[in-house]
Design an enzyme around this catalytic site. Structure first.
Site, PDB file in Angstrom:
ATOM      1  N   HIS A 367      34.236  38.913  -9.853  1.00  0.00           N
ATOM      2  CA  HIS A 367      35.458  38.462  -9.185  1.00  0.00           C
ATOM      3  C   HIS A 367      35.688  36.983  -9.268  1.00  0.00           C
ATOM      4  O   HIS A 367      36.811  36.519  -9.329  1.00  0.00           O
ATOM      5  CB  HIS A 367      35.440  38.963  -7.747  1.00  0.00           C
ATOM      6  N   CYS A 680      47.536  47.973 -18.406  1.00  0.00           N
ATOM      7  CA  CYS A 680      47.297  46.745 -17.641  1.00  0.00           C
ATOM      8  C   CYS A 680      45.856  46.243 -17.694  1.00  0.00           C
ATOM      9  O   CYS A 680      45.495  45.370 -16.926  1.00  0.00           O
ATOM     10  CB  CYS A 680      47.724  46.948 -16.189  1.00  0.00           C
TER      11      CYS A 680
END
Ligand code: PEP
Ligand code: MG
Length: 755
Positions: A367, A680
């Site tokens: 992340h 995506c």
């Protein structure tokens, strides 16, 4: 005769006096070797310094031929001195000449000495040089003497690291501590960053290593250890949320080390040898580091990090320094260097001053990498021992494209990179000029380019890139960077801000995709054998509908008066989609009943990222308003290759028949059903891959902001029907030898598509 000059304590006291004298570096070194030789009743004492070219230069000597100073240069593969440097371990021999690695240089006249004691000059576990004493007679050096010499080596390490000796060096032969390093890692975020190192968790610098009063230092050490233990116990008690999971494991490991008798004993011994408490902590840690860095066992290396952390905590306890770098005093061009980092910690820095991020850990899809990409910061991960090699303020270049780092780069490398930065800036300007150009291929096919986003910092990218909208808004990022569950009001505020920023452009919100590798620090972790295949995303959402319901409610309220697009992650079976869609309907009814204004229209879609959905395409298309292919997960599950594991993540090429046939199935099913299909995953962010997707029939892609320019530049030059003619036959090829990437690359080159 031994100890006639007062023994190790006296040596250390005299050493401190010499360090305080206002003399030149060479004079200081000369005094130190005389002092040691006299104190240890040795005929010889010499200091060798490791140079940039990884050789050892004699910097000072008492007893050997003085003309050899700055003349004698040894290889690290040579002799006993080389051995000590290489192994980073002390070596005490009463009959040095009997050692298989013994060799001597005639110019020094050292062949007449029998006994040898060499200690490495270490800093943060790295060898900076070697300190040696030699005796003509055979003798056994005592533990006390070895300790005293090691302590002296610490003082020398500080002298070398401070740069004091650099003036004594010939150009090109400076001490290695400042040597340029070219280190390889993996790319986490594209971009080039030139700047100066800021250590996220700075090592506490110990400058005062020699004790005034041993008893006082023993008390200081004991008190600091007591406080450290207490602090860890308290963290374990307070950590009500972390009943299990990684965090608790780390704390338990800390507790174990903080009570480890071996560690305590070594530090106490070091204090008794005349070090300050902080000197003792540093010395024991540097020795441990040197030993563990040579271990290849990942478990041991992991423990090294724990020990580093603990030692740093102890030093802070002793010296009372603040834990992190001063956010206010961040240099203009900061390169943040850390072992690892949470996305929230990165966001805490002043973005405008950060040029790069370098981590010892961190995978491409971690992340903190996602946040670095969102912020447009060049980032490189998996750079071994970077926190031990880099010092605050060191010049550094981060090459996010190549996944490389240049620490203290030589002038020519720096110039080459400065040129690259200028080149990129020119290219960026060219991309910026494309901002308002419609994304239409040469043969008139419109391929809409949307953004992948998830944070407020992403929002300006819509205007900057001229994207068609947000194709994937990862709502979990808000949850991941928070320290507690964001309230419904906070969610609502973010979703409204996103829709406001997008204006007329569509935004597709993905509901919470947590679990798997996306852990929330404040949510009780569930122990799972295989979290990627575990209780995550929509599975968790349906089992804990309260969470999903409140999120859907926030989304519906944010979308009042406009179109709202919501999609669900990790759908594996159509029943899951039905259940999730029912939650949307139920929330709509609820809001309607309570008089809230509602979105004009609500479109509900599913992500195609679990392979089972490939075989239920007609069923899912009958239910969903749109589909979005999550190629990151779809490829990971198709090839059973963990996307976060650098050993396997790039082992399988998505431009291979298996993956491309899967992508084609979705595009074709979508067009049969007349439903919009987007892709995506990160795949769409690479121009050659985007070319392939356009050829397969994709008319909508969602990509990272930095990729919009390059992908649009490629599409503008593309003839989609010509690309189809190249690609489709390759997909039908059953020989198993089709080289699709190479063929597409050649096609792009011939037809002038910049990929
Ligand atoms: C994907 O899996 O491709 C995707 C877009 O979702 P994420 O990367 O957030 O898992
Ligand atoms: Mg995914």
């Amino acid at each position: 005769m031994r100890g006639a000059l007062g023994g190790p304590r006296v040596l250390l006291r005299r050493l401190r006096e010499v360090m305080a004298e206002p003399v030149s570096a060479q004079d200081r070194l000369d005094k130190i070797v005389v002092l040691i030789a006299a104190n240890m009743v040795a005929e010889v004492c010499s200091v060798y310094v490791l140079r940039v070219d990884q050789t050892l230069e004699l910097y000072a000597t008492e007893g050997l031929n003085r003309d050899a100073v700055h003349q004698t240069v040894l290889s690290v593969d040579e002799g006993l001195v080389g051995h000590v440097a290489r192994e980073a371990e002390s070596l005490a021999l009463s009959d040095a000449q009997a050692h298989p690695e013994f060799s001597y240089r005639p110019e020094t006249g050292e062949e007449i000495y029998s006994s040898f004691l060499g200690v490495p000059i270490l800093r943060a576990g790295n060898t900076l040089g070697v300190l040696v004493v030699q005796n003509r007679a055979r003798r056994t050096y005592t533990e006390e003497e070895i300790e005293a010499l090691q302590t002296t080596a610490m003082v020398l390490a500080e002298m070398i690291a401070s740069g004091e000796l650099t003036a004594l060096a010939r150009p090109g032969a400076e001490p290695a501590v400042r040597r340029p390093l070219h280190l390889k890692g993996v790319s986490l975020a594209d971009g080039l960053g030139l700047g100066h190192v800021v250590l996220h968790e700075p090592r506490v610098r110990v400058t005062n290593v020699i004790a005034d009063d041993v008893q006082r230092e023993t008390h200081r050490l004991d008190a600091a250890i007591g406080k450290l233990r207490h602090a860890i116990d308290k963290m374990l008690e307070d950590d009500g949320l972390a009943k299990s999971g990684e965090h608790r494991d780390i704390l338990e490991a800390y507790r174990m080390f903080a009570h480890d008798r071996g560690w305590m004993h070594k530090m106490r011994e070091a204090v008794l040898s005349g070090l300050t408490a902080e000197g003792a902590v540093e010395r024991v840690q540097s020795d441990t580091r040197a030993r563990m860095m040579r271990a290849s066992d990942p478990y041991l290396r992991e423990r090294l990090h724990d020990l580093d952390d603990l030692a740093n905590r102890l030093l802070r306890e002793l010296l009372g320094r603040a834990p992190g770098p001063d956010r206010e005093a961040l240099p203009e061009n900061a390169i943040i260097v850390a072992r690892n980092m949470s996305p929230a910690a990165l966001l805490d820095y002043d973005r405008t001053r950060i040029r790069g991020l370098v981590l010892e850990e961190g995978g491409t899809t971690s992340h903190v990498s996602i946040v670095a990409r969102a912020l447009g910061i060049a980032a490189v991960g998996q750079v071994d021992n970077i926190t031990g090699l880099a010092d605050s303020g060191d010049p550094m270049i981060v090459d996010g494209q190549a996944g490389e780092v240049h620490l203290r780069p030589p002038g020519d490398v720096e110039e080459a990179y400065a040129e690259k930065v200028r080149f990129r800036a020119r290219r960026q300007a060219q991309y910026a000029a494309l901002r308002t150009r419609p994304s239409v291929t040469k043969d008139g096919v419109h391929v809409a380019l949307h953004l992948n986003a998830g944070l407020v910092v992403d929002l300006p990218h819509i205007a900057e890139t001229g994207a068609a909208g947000i194709g994937l808004f990862r709502t979990e990022l808000q949850f991941m960077i928070a320290s507690a569950f964001p309230r419904i009001s906070e969610q609502l505020k973010l979703y409204r801000a996103v829709l406001d920023a997008a204006g007329e452009r569509p935004v597709t919100f993905r509901t919470l995709d947590i679990g798997g590798d996306k852990v929330l620090p404040y949510m009780r972790a569930v122990e799972e054998e295989n979290p990627a295949l575990g209780w995550r995303a929509i599975r968790l959402g349906l089992d804990r509908p309260g969470l999903l319901r409140s999120q859907v409610r926030a989304l519906l309220r944010a979308g009042a008066g406009r179109d709202l697009r919501v999609m669900f992650p990790m759908v594996a079976a159509v029943e899951e989609f039905d259940a999730a869609r029912a939650i949307v309907e139920r929330e709509l009814t609820h809001l309607r009943k309570h008089g809230h204004s509602l979105p004009e229209r609500v479109f509900v879609g599913a992500m195609v990222e679990v392979p089972s959905l490939l075989f239920q395409l007609d069923e899912i298309l009958a239910r969903a308003d749109f589909l979005s292919v999550g190629s990151n997960d779809l490829v990971q599950f198709l090839f059973a290759a963990d996307r976060a594991n650098v050993r396997v993540a790039d082992r399988f090429d998505p431009l291979s028949p298996a993956a491309l046939r899967a992508f084609r199935m979705v595009a074709e099913a979508g067009s049969r059903a007349g439903k919009p299909i987007t892709l995506c995953g990160e795949l769409a962010s690479r121009p050659l891959e985007a070319l392939a997707l356009a050829a397969l029939g994709y008319r909508s892609l969602s990509l990272s902001p930095a990729a919009v320019g390059p992908v649009k530049a490629a599409l503008l030059e593309l003839d989609v029907s010509a690309a189809r003619k190249v690609l489709l036959p390759l997909l039908e090829d059953r020989s198993g030898t089709a080289r699709i990437r190479e063929s597409l690359q050649a096609f792009a080159e011939i037809t002038g598509v910049p990929v």
